[in-house]
Design a protein around this motif. Structure first.
Motif, short mmCIF file in Angstrom:
data_model
loop_
_atom_site.label_atom_id
_atom_site.label_comp_id
_atom_site.label_asym_id
_atom_site.label_seq_id
_atom_site.Cartn_x
_atom_site.Cartn_y
_atom_site.Cartn_z
N GLU A 1 0.87 -1.39 0.05
CA GLU A 1 -0.21 -0.13 -0.08
C GLU A 1 0.91 1.18 0.02
OE1 GLU A 1 -3.85 -1.84 2.26
OE2 GLU A 1 -2.67 -0.02 3.27
N ARG A 2 0.42 2.49 -0.43
CA ARG A 2 1.02 3.72 -0.55
C ARG A 2 1.10 3.99 1.04
NH1 ARG A 2 -1.96 7.51 -3.76
NH2 ARG A 2 -3.39 7.78 -1.97
N GLU A 3 2.23 4.48 1.30
CA GLU A 3 2.34 4.99 2.52
C GLU A 3 3.03 6.65 2.64
OE1 GLU A 3 5.41 2.68 4.73
OE2 GLU A 3 6.89 2.70 3.17
N GLY A 4 2.79 7.16 3.76
CA GLY A 4 3.17 8.64 3.81
C GLY A 4 4.71 8.58 4.38
N VAL A 5 5.62 9.37 3.61
CA VAL A 5 7.10 9.24 3.94
C VAL A 5 7.31 10.52 5.01
CG1 VAL A 5 9.32 9.24 3.13
CG2 VAL A 5 7.45 7.88 1.89
N SER A 6 6.95 11.70 4.17
CA SER A 6 7.20 12.84 5.05
C SER A 6 6.30 14.11 4.39
CB SER A 6 8.57 13.33 4.62
OG SER A 6 9.07 14.69 5.04
N CYS A 7 6.10 15.20 5.08
CA CYS A 7 5.64 16.20 4.71
C CYS A 7 5.95 17.58 5.35
CB CYS A 7 4.02 16.25 5.11
SG CYS A 7 3.50 16.01 6.67
N ILE A 8 5.58 18.52 4.80
CA ILE A 8 5.93 19.71 5.50
C ILE A 8 4.77 21.07 5.25
CG2 ILE A 8 7.11 20.69 3.14
CD1 ILE A 8 9.32 21.97 4.91
N THR A 9 4.75 21.36 6.29
CA THR A 9 3.75 22.56 6.27
C THR A 9 4.05 24.02 5.62
OG1 THR A 9 4.32 23.38 8.40
CG2 THR A 9 2.63 21.54 8.39
N SER A 10 3.14 24.57 5.17
CA SER A 10 3.43 25.64 4.33
C SER A 10 3.73 26.85 5.11
CB SER A 10 2.32 26.07 3.45
OG SER A 10 1.16 26.32 3.91
N ASN A 11 3.06 27.28 6.29
CA ASN A 11 3.00 28.28 7.28
C ASN A 11 4.05 28.46 8.00
OD1 ASN A 11 1.79 26.40 8.55
ND2 ASN A 11 0.41 27.68 9.30
N ASP A 12 4.61 27.18 8.57
CA ASP A 12 5.65 27.20 9.64
C ASP A 12 6.69 26.25 9.39
OD1 ASP A 12 3.39 25.50 12.24
OD2 ASP A 12 4.24 24.88 10.17
N ASP A 13 6.59 25.71 8.47
CA ASP A 13 7.54 24.43 7.93
C ASP A 13 7.83 23.37 8.83
OD1 ASP A 13 10.03 26.98 6.44
OD2 ASP A 13 8.35 25.85 5.66
N GLU A 14 6.61 23.10 9.72
CA GLU A 14 6.88 21.97 10.44
C GLU A 14 6.85 20.46 9.71
OE1 GLU A 14 3.53 21.85 13.29
OE2 GLU A 14 3.84 20.09 13.82
N THR A 15 7.69 19.69 10.21
CA THR A 15 7.85 18.45 9.15
C THR A 15 7.38 17.24 9.94
OG1 THR A 15 10.06 18.23 10.05
CG2 THR A 15 9.77 19.43 8.15
N TYR A 16 7.10 16.23 9.19
CA TYR A 16 6.77 14.87 9.74
C TYR A 16 7.77 13.85 9.12
CZ TYR A 16 4.33 10.52 9.28
OH TYR A 16 4.03 9.16 9.35
N TYR A 17 7.92 12.76 9.66
CA TYR A 17 8.66 11.82 8.81
C TYR A 17 8.14 10.32 9.35
CZ TYR A 17 12.17 15.25 7.79
OH TYR A 17 12.66 16.26 7.42
N LEU A 18 8.03 9.53 8.48
CA LEU A 18 7.88 8.06 8.81
C LEU A 18 8.81 7.67 9.67
CD1 LEU A 18 5.70 5.48 7.77
CD2 LEU A 18 7.62 5.16 6.13
N ASP A 19 8.62 6.65 10.71
CA ASP A 19 9.69 6.18 11.45
C ASP A 19 10.80 5.67 10.88
OD1 ASP A 19 7.39 5.17 14.25
OD2 ASP A 19 8.21 7.11 13.81
N SER A 20 10.50 4.58 9.69
CA SER A 20 11.50 3.99 9.17
C SER A 20 12.66 5.04 8.51
CB SER A 20 11.02 3.10 8.33
OG SER A 20 10.40 3.46 7.26
N VAL A 21 12.22 6.27 8.15
CA VAL A 21 13.11 6.96 7.38
C VAL A 21 13.75 8.18 8.18
CG1 VAL A 21 11.75 6.78 5.37
CG2 VAL A 21 11.42 8.76 6.67
N LYS A 22 13.28 8.22 9.71
CA LYS A 22 13.73 9.29 10.43
C LYS A 22 15.37 9.40 10.34
CE LYS A 22 9.64 10.13 13.35
NZ LYS A 22 9.22 9.99 14.53
N GLY A 23 15.84 10.20 10.52
CA GLY A 23 17.59 10.24 10.50
C GLY A 23 18.12 10.03 9.31
N ARG A 24 17.26 9.53 8.24
CA ARG A 24 17.72 9.28 6.86
C ARG A 24 17.52 10.15 6.01
NH1 ARG A 24 17.12 4.62 4.35
NH2 ARG A 24 14.92 4.30 5.36
N PHE A 25 16.17 10.75 6.01
CA PHE A 25 15.61 11.50 4.89
C PHE A 25 15.19 12.80 5.59
CE2 PHE A 25 12.93 8.30 2.28
CZ PHE A 25 14.28 7.30 2.25
#
Length: 117
Positions: free
Chosen positions: A44-68
């Protein structure tokens, strides 16, 4: 109409690096959040990362944290996904998507990332 074009995919060996780019047009950058997703064959498709437009808050999938790392240019019209220490399990088609509300409703065509062991 929001248009998204991904680039930067390719073939890389385990431990290598790639940077994906998502060029966005047809929207007001500060009104949209941009995300990176991936889909591997048979999964299935999974979310890897995202960034918000107003405050540049970021999110990462656990398996890519520290690498992406996700980032955007000053105009917020190009979003990058810097991928380091790539692993074979990162092999997938990577898509960027934009959302103004709850749902991601604009998608790019995808770019293939293949990590050889």
């Amino acid at each position: 109409e929001v248009q998204l074009v991904e680039s930067g995919g390719g073939l890389v060996q385990t431990g290598g690096s790639l940077t994906l780019s998502c060029a966005a047009s047809g929207f007001t950058p500060n009104n949209y959040n941009i995300g990176w997703f991936r889909q591997a064959p048979g999964k299935e498709r999974e979310g890897v990362s995202c960034i918000t437009s107003n405050d540049d808050e970021t999110y990462y999938l656990d398996s890519v944290k520290g690498r992406f790392t996700i980032s955007s240019d000053n105009a917020k019209t190009t979003v990058y996904l810097h991928m380091n220490n790539l692993k074979p399990e990162d092999t997938a088609v990577y898509y960027c998507a934009a959302r103004r509300g709850v749902e991601y409703d604009s998608w790019g065509q995808g770019t293939q990332v293949t990590v050889s062991s």
